[in-house]
Enzyme design. Structure first.
Site, mmCIF file in Angstrom:
data_model
loop_
_atom_site.group_PDB
_atom_site.id
_atom_site.type_symbol
_atom_site.label_atom_id
_atom_site.label_comp_id
_atom_site.label_asym_id
_atom_site.label_seq_id
_atom_site.Cartn_x
_atom_site.Cartn_y
_atom_site.Cartn_z
ATOM 1 N N LYS A 203 -5.556 6.347 -1.514
ATOM 2 C CA LYS A 203 -5.950 5.297 -1.380
ATOM 3 C C LYS A 203 -5.776 4.975 -0.384
ATOM 4 O O LYS A 203 -4.236 4.350 -0.414
ATOM 5 C CB LYS A 203 -6.150 4.907 -2.648
ATOM 6 C CG LYS A 203 -6.989 3.888 -2.381
ATOM 7 C CD LYS A 203 -6.068 3.484 -4.049
ATOM 8 C CE LYS A 203 -7.012 1.550 -4.717
ATOM 9 N NZ LYS A 203 -7.314 1.057 -5.650
HETATM 10 C C1 R5P Z 1 -2.724 -0.968 -5.750
HETATM 11 O O1 R5P Z 1 -2.139 -1.365 -6.180
HETATM 12 C C2 R5P Z 1 -3.587 -0.959 -7.788
HETATM 13 O O2 R5P Z 1 -4.476 0.531 -7.438
HETATM 14 C C3 R5P Z 1 -4.430 -2.008 -7.208
HETATM 15 O O3 R5P Z 1 -4.594 -2.694 -8.935
HETATM 16 C C4 R5P Z 1 -5.580 -1.764 -7.093
HETATM 17 O O4 R5P Z 1 -5.617 -1.207 -6.117
HETATM 18 C C5 R5P Z 1 -5.994 -3.229 -6.539
HETATM 19 O O5 R5P Z 1 -7.766 -2.993 -5.697
HETATM 20 P P1 R5P Z 1 -7.940 -4.422 -5.024
HETATM 21 O O6 R5P Z 1 -6.944 -4.422 -4.057
HETATM 22 O O7 R5P Z 1 -9.279 -3.625 -4.704
HETATM 23 O O8 R5P Z 1 -8.197 -5.395 -6.064
#
Ligand code: R5P
Length: 301
Positions: A203
């Site tokens: 990711k």
């Molecule tokens: C990464 O640091 C964690 O998985 C986060 O909680 C997640 O990636 C955050 O998702 P977004 O940036 O789309 O809010």
């Protein structure tokens, strides 16, 4: 035991039909064992090859983030629209109905809060518990260039060993520290390290310049992280561009659950990711759902 008295002599071996030997649909995943492939097929839709993962694991270091104060109230209604949920075991057990049919991606690293050095994470989940929770994958943060870079990479490799033993996939999450630039050069480095060291999925963030080189040089499926909240059309454009440039889907959090209309937004993201709809069409769909009008689904791109 089967009754053999009535068994027929005639048998059909279909000698003219070659045995099925289909390639597994996900990039770089053809040599994985059946169990991991099966779990990956629950995260990624075999028809589109893509996933819309809903990330709600922010609380593991940020506490009750805006939009996640009450997962039972705000997030459970979104669950039917996600292919996979990325979350902690605490939220899974306490707040998500066990009757849900989503693929589960469990946060498996943690330790420091936002008050401390974030890269100082350790493994925070036993693979046995992941199996008990019927997880399809576990997620681990990798801080390439961070203060505790090596420790976080060892977290990844230990989870990969355990995941391979149990048939559970590992999602390597490239974490970008305050001082690191989210450019293609950095993201190529971080993603490739995760994949080389055994992550089954990676990711990472989107970058406007050269994202296609990040996906091309990552030999396993790559999902785009959402990042900070953007206007809905911009978030849909970002998801569209990422998929166009080789991402196998998205793992979005704030751009969905902090939207004015989260259920409409996640359905619009699905249009972009699974159907390849142009972001403008998906945005119209979002607006219509938001205002609860019935619309014709735009066709194709
Ligand atoms: C990464 O640091 C964690 O998985 C986060 O909680 C997640 O990636 C955050 O998702 P977004 O940036 O789309 O809010």
């Amino acid at each position: 035991m089967a009754d053999i008295d009535g068994s027929q002599e005639t048998k059909e071996y279909y000698l003219d039909v070659p045995a099925r030997n289909e390639a597994f649909f996900l990039k770089g995943s053809g040599a994985l064992d059946w169990g991991i492939q099966n779990r990956l097929s629950r995260i990624f839709n075999p028809a589109s090859g893509k996933t819309v993962m809903l990330a709600i694991d922010h609380g593991y270091f940020q506490g009750p983030t805006t939009g996640l104060e009450r997962v039972d109230v705000n997030i459970v209604p979104l669950v039917p629209y996600a292919d996979a949920l990325m979350l902690t075991r605490g939220i899974l057990r306490s707040s998500i109905p066990s009757s849900c049919r989503n693929a589960i991606v469990l946060r498996a690293s943690g330790g420091p809060s936002i008050l401390k050095e974030l890269s100082n994470e350790q493994i925070a989940l036993d693979m046995e518990d992941a199996v008990r929770l019927n997880a399809c994958a576990v997620a681990v943060q990798v801080f390439v260039g961070g203060e505790f870079e090596t420790q976080s990479i060892h977290n990844l490799t230990r989870l990969v060993d355990a995941g391979n033993r149990h048939g559970v996939a590992v999602l390597g999450v490239t974490a970008v520290g305050k001082t690191l630039t989210r450019d293609a050069k950095y993201l190529r480095l971080a993603c490739r390290i995760c994949a080389e060291l055994g992550a089954h999925i990676v990711k990472t963030y989107y970058c406007p310049d050269g994202f296609e080189t990040v996906t091309a040089s990552c030999p396993v499926p790559l999902v785009m992280a959402g990042g900070k909240k953007l206007p809905e059309l911009d978030a849909l454009k970002m998801a569209y561009n990422a998929v166009e440039q080789g991402a196998s889907g998205v793992d979005m959090g704030r751009n969905i659950f902090q939207s004015d209309a989260p259920a409409a937004m996640i359905q619009a993201v699905r249009k972009v990711v699974h159907e390849g709809q142009k972001p403008e069409h998906a945005y119209d769909f979002y607006q219509a759902l938001k205002h609860e009008k019935k619309v014709e689904t735009p066709v194709g791109r």
